[in-house]
Design a protein around this motif. Structure first.
Motif, PDB file in Angstrom:
ATOM      1  N   TYR A  41       0.829  -1.203   0.000  1.00 24.79           N
ATOM      2  CA  TYR A  41       0.000   0.000   0.000  1.00 24.79           C
ATOM      3  C   TYR A  41       0.867   1.258   0.000  1.00 24.79           C
ATOM      4  O   TYR A  41       0.619   2.204  -0.744  1.00 24.79           O
TER       5      TYR A  41
ATOM      6  N   ASP B 200      -6.229  -4.053 -13.531  1.00 20.62           N
ATOM      7  CA  ASP B 200      -7.682  -4.195 -13.489  1.00 20.62           C
ATOM      8  C   ASP B 200      -8.373  -3.133 -12.629  1.00 20.62           C
ATOM      9  O   ASP B 200      -9.573  -3.189 -12.421  1.00 20.62           O
ATOM     10  N   GLU B 201      -7.652  -2.150 -12.152  1.00 20.03           N
ATOM     11  CA  GLU B 201      -8.230  -1.107 -11.305  1.00 20.03           C
ATOM     12  C   GLU B 201      -8.766   0.056 -12.141  1.00 20.03           C
ATOM     13  O   GLU B 201      -8.236   0.370 -13.204  1.00 20.03           O
ATOM     14  N   ILE B 202      -9.796   0.679 -11.607  1.00 20.09           N
ATOM     15  CA  ILE B 202     -10.369   1.880 -12.230  1.00 20.09           C
ATOM     16  C   ILE B 202     -10.115   3.036 -11.276  1.00 20.09           C
ATOM     17  O   ILE B 202     -10.454   2.968 -10.095  1.00 20.09           O
ATOM     18  N   ILE B 203      -9.543   4.109 -11.781  1.00 20.13           N
ATOM     19  CA  ILE B 203      -9.201   5.267 -10.973  1.00 20.13           C
ATOM     20  C   ILE B 203     -10.267   6.348 -11.198  1.00 20.13           C
ATOM     21  O   ILE B 203     -10.590   6.705 -12.334  1.00 20.13           O
ATOM     22  N   TYR B 204     -10.805   6.853 -10.085  1.00 22.68           N
ATOM     23  CA  TYR B 204     -11.760   7.946 -10.137  1.00 22.68           C
ATOM     24  C   TYR B 204     -11.079   9.198  -9.610  1.00 22.68           C
ATOM     25  O   TYR B 204     -10.483   9.190  -8.542  1.00 22.68           O
TER      26      TYR B 204
ATOM     27  N   ARG C  42       2.525   1.713  -3.418  1.00 20.09           N
ATOM     28  CA  ARG C  42       1.551   2.130  -4.432  1.00 20.09           C
ATOM     29  C   ARG C  42       1.149   3.586  -4.254  1.00 20.09           C
ATOM     30  O   ARG C  42       0.975   4.318  -5.232  1.00 20.09           O
ATOM     31  N   GLN C  43       1.011   4.042  -3.023  1.00 20.09           N
ATOM     32  CA  GLN C  43       0.633   5.432  -2.771  1.00 20.09           C
ATOM     33  C   GLN C  43       1.752   6.386  -3.140  1.00 20.09           C
ATOM     34  O   GLN C  43       1.511   7.435  -3.731  1.00 20.09           O
TER      35      GLN C  43
ATOM     36  N   VAL D  79      -0.829   1.746 -10.304  1.00 22.30           N
ATOM     37  CA  VAL D  79      -2.183   1.234 -10.462  1.00 22.30           C
ATOM     38  C   VAL D  79      -2.086  -0.178 -11.034  1.00 22.30           C
ATOM     39  O   VAL D  79      -1.294  -0.440 -11.936  1.00 22.30           O
ATOM     40  N   ARG D  80      -2.925  -1.046 -10.521  1.00 19.79           N
ATOM     41  CA  ARG D  80      -2.985  -2.401 -11.072  1.00 19.79           C
ATOM     42  C   ARG D  80      -3.720  -2.372 -12.406  1.00 19.79           C
ATOM     43  O   ARG D  80      -4.532  -1.473 -12.672  1.00 19.79           O
TER      44      ARG D  80
END
Length: 98
Positions: A72, A84-88, A75-76, A81-82
């Motif tokens: 974590y 399969d992840e969606i970033i909002y 990544r921060q 970003v992985r």
């Protein structure tokens, strides 16, 4: 008298052989003792090295924490970003807007 000369030659040969045999056995034993001392010294140094390595590993494990926390944090910090992840992204919270 003739028998005595015959046995004296054999006695000399047997005694020379026994002296050579005892000398070779003594030198072999001495070399083995020296090797044993060298191996014991090497074992003590390797044990010390193993102990210090174990201490370093435990220090590193204590510093890292759990794997999820480390992942974590990485990544921060790196904004990773992985696949399969969606970033909002919230447009209302920008650096200029408070």
């Amino acid at each position: 008298m003739n028998i005595r000369k015959k046995f004296s030659g054999q006695f000399i040969m047997i005694s020379l052989f026994l002296m050579f045999l005892s000398f070779s056995m003594i030198t072999g034993i001495i070399f083995q003792i020296i090797k044993i001392k060298e191996y014991k010294a090497e074992m003590t140094t390797l044990k010390k090295q193993l102990q210090t390595t174990k201490q370093e590993i435990s220090k590193l494990e204590d510093g890292i924490g759990s794997k999820e926390d480390l992942e974590y944090t990485v990544r921060q910090r790196l904004n990773m970003v992985r696949p399969d992840e969606i970033i909002y992204i919230d447009i209302g919270k920008g650096p200029n807007k408070k």
